[in-house]
Write a protein that holds these residues in place. Sequence first.
Motif, PDB file in Angstrom:
ATOM      1  N   LYS A   1      69.339 115.572  43.824  1.00 24.65           N
ATOM      2  CA  LYS A   1      70.394 115.686  44.808  1.00 24.65           C
ATOM      3  C   LYS A   1      71.592 116.359  44.157  1.00 24.65           C
ATOM      4  N   ALA A   2      72.061 117.444  44.772  1.00 25.53           N
ATOM      5  CA  ALA A   2      73.231 118.131  44.237  1.00 25.53           C
ATOM      6  C   ALA A   2      74.479 117.315  44.570  1.00 25.53           C
ATOM      7  N   ARG A   3      75.530 117.531  43.776  1.00 24.19           N
ATOM      8  CA  ARG A   3      76.743 116.740  44.007  1.00 24.19           C
ATOM      9  C   ARG A   3      77.368 117.042  45.363  1.00 24.19           C
ATOM     10  N   SER A   4      77.261 118.294  45.800  1.00 23.54           N
ATOM     11  CA  SER A   4      77.777 118.653  47.118  1.00 23.54           C
ATOM     12  C   SER A   4      77.026 119.882  47.610  1.00 23.54           C
ATOM     13  N   ALA A   5      77.224 120.197  48.877  1.00 27.68           N
ATOM     14  CA  ALA A   5      76.520 121.332  49.471  1.00 27.68           C
ATOM     15  C   ALA A   5      76.856 122.638  48.754  1.00 27.68           C
ATOM     16  N   VAL A   6      78.128 122.772  48.339  1.00 27.50           N
ATOM     17  CA  VAL A   6      78.509 124.030  47.694  1.00 27.50           C
ATOM     18  C   VAL A   6      77.930 124.145  46.289  1.00 27.50           C
ATOM     19  N   MET A   7      77.472 123.042  45.740  1.00 26.48           N
ATOM     20  CA  MET A   7      76.949 123.084  44.373  1.00 26.48           C
ATOM     21  C   MET A   7      75.436 123.264  44.326  1.00 26.48           C
ATOM     22  N   ILE A   8      74.832 123.421  45.511  1.00 29.46           N
ATOM     23  CA  ILE A   8      73.365 123.518  45.548  1.00 29.46           C
ATOM     24  C   ILE A   8      72.869 124.712  44.725  1.00 29.46           C
ATOM     25  N   GLU A   9      73.523 125.871  44.925  1.00 30.44           N
ATOM     26  CA  GLU A   9      73.070 127.066  44.205  1.00 30.44           C
ATOM     27  C   GLU A   9      73.242 126.898  42.701  1.00 30.44           C
ATOM     28  N   GLU A  10      74.367 126.343  42.340  1.00 27.71           N
ATOM     29  CA  GLU A  10      74.647 126.102  40.919  1.00 27.71           C
ATOM     30  C   GLU A  10      73.609 125.140  40.341  1.00 27.71           C
ATOM     31  N   ALA A  11      73.310 124.088  41.084  1.00 29.90           N
ATOM     32  CA  ALA A  11      72.336 123.093  40.646  1.00 29.90           C
ATOM     33  C   ALA A  11      70.976 123.742  40.446  1.00 29.90           C
TER      34      ALA A  11
END
Lengths: 402, 244
Positions: free
Chosen positions: A228-238
């Motif tokens: 689970k990514a920390r937030s929606a905006v961090m999905i790509e980074e994750a």
Amino acid sequence: MNFIEFFRLALASILENRLRSFLTMLGIIIGVVSVILLISMTTGFREYLVRQFMGIGTNLIIINPGKTETKGLGQPGFEGVQKMTTGDTMALRRNAYALESVSSITVGTADVRYVDRERKVMVIGTDEAFVKVINIGVDSGAFFNADDVNASRRVCTIGYTVKNELFGSRNPLGEIIKIGGAGYRVIGIMEKKGTFIGTDDLDDVVYITVSASQRLFNTDKLFGLRAKARSAVMIEEAKEQIRIILTKRHNNKEDFTILTQESLLSSLNSILKALSVVLAGIAAISLLVGGIGIMNIMLVSVRERTREIGIRKAVGARRADILFQFLFESMLISLIGGIIGILIAFIGGIIISQFLPQVPPIMEPWVIALATIFSGSVGIFFGVYPAYKAAQQDPIQALRYE
Amino acid sequence: MFRVLKMVKGLRLVMKNEPLILLEDIKKIYGSGPTQVNALSGVNLKIREGEFMAILGPSGSGKSTLMNIIGCLDRPSEGRYLLDNIDVSGMKDDDLASIRNKKIGFVFQMFNLLPKQSALGNVMIPLLYSGVDARERKERGLQILRKMGLEGRWHHRPNELSGGECQRVAIARALINRPSIVLADEPTGNLDTRTGEEIILLFKQLNKDEGVTLIMVTHNPEIANEASRRIYVKDGKIVEDTAP
């Protein structure tokens, strides 16, 4: 003459030949109903899929072994796919800071037995992070904790269906069930999840610790990881972090696939869009047939009313007057047909949602607008030629027509 | 209303003393080459305001063609046609339609009423094409039907009316837009003798009291004798004219 006069004239003529007008409209009605219902049903189905996919969890990232998407990066492996292990999970937990939590997953089926009742169910081996990653809660009791996982305790939580089938109305908490022959203590019951896309029963599941499941199925490899990514905006980074960390651990080979809910949905979406276009196209053919029906009737009507055209021209009707008189009639026939079709589609949608409460058809306003515009233009398009023929009549010939 | 109109028309007549209809060497040729038919071969005719004229002649003589040209339903192949001092011989279809709407009233042998419209509906049709609004259409329609003695029959359809009543409705329709001329094509042809006489009487009345210019095509010499002027058409030409 203004449009209201033409409208009145057309309406009077339609009412004059009620049965004929209705039969002509029927083609349009059927066309409009099928176009609207087919589009609404695919829309409803799409919404259903979105709900299902988003219901699994938020900001979910799925990591499966094996490469199913190629990006041109890295050479295709000649060696087999390297297995995914709990070591990968640990590495991601330590290093991928864009991730909130990571959970290992194994999947297998086993016979689960309680006293005299036995059932073949899906056994998912996982760890304490599972309930954080996947959108699922515990109905009663508790999910296993890190201690249980580390100590490979033989504890389990069971899905709603398993509970009903094995225990009936009895309280399963604290009872021992046999999974593949070994005893496990039931420490929790998961909340009801229903089915996924109408197939798998998500409640016909037993959860055990990943270490216990690896022992049960005698393997150390995982079915995959769920993060689970920390937030929606961090999905790509994750995703990028997962890729780098796992590639390094897998001898610099990207032998795994990272999926997100959005990526799964977008591919499904494009399939569904194509499907709805094809279905709407097929339905539109019936509108076309309806239009030809209108043209046919209008041609008959023009012939029948040759004398009327002659009379009207004799007393001063210009070509445009006759043209619009007939054009309004065909347009009104198909427009009324369109409106009746919309009403029937609306009722049909309500009936369908009674039978398919999971996947109710969704009637978007643009579909209704489209159907209205489309049926109106069918009337105009197929009405132009008969109306033109009517307008071209020579008054002397028309007056002589018997 | 009609009286005022009559006065205006009369005034113009006195001032200009020009014919309402002037046909100069009108020819009508159908087809070409060996199949060519000369329906009219040089017709000259003057009709003054307020005349009651009958056109007589055997079938195929060209009287229907002459009637159609006078009624602006057809254009001459050659020659000049002045209606109310306007040259209509070369006009386009839609312009001729406007002329018919405003200046010409038709009465046909077969009545030519719309079967699905009431008497009032039929009478109002010409007004529809001259842009008169619905309220005035109804007003004027009822008024003219009253004049034709059809006061209580306005809501009946043609199949609920007698032949004589139908022809009265048709005459009302012809008169509603206050045309310069009324053209009647065998107006008594479909009526029994007595009703036919009544219609002719009505025509004479309209001609005498309202000053309506009437042109009537007929086979019947007796009926033709009721007119103040008779012309005989034969082989596309006027062979006799009783005009003084």
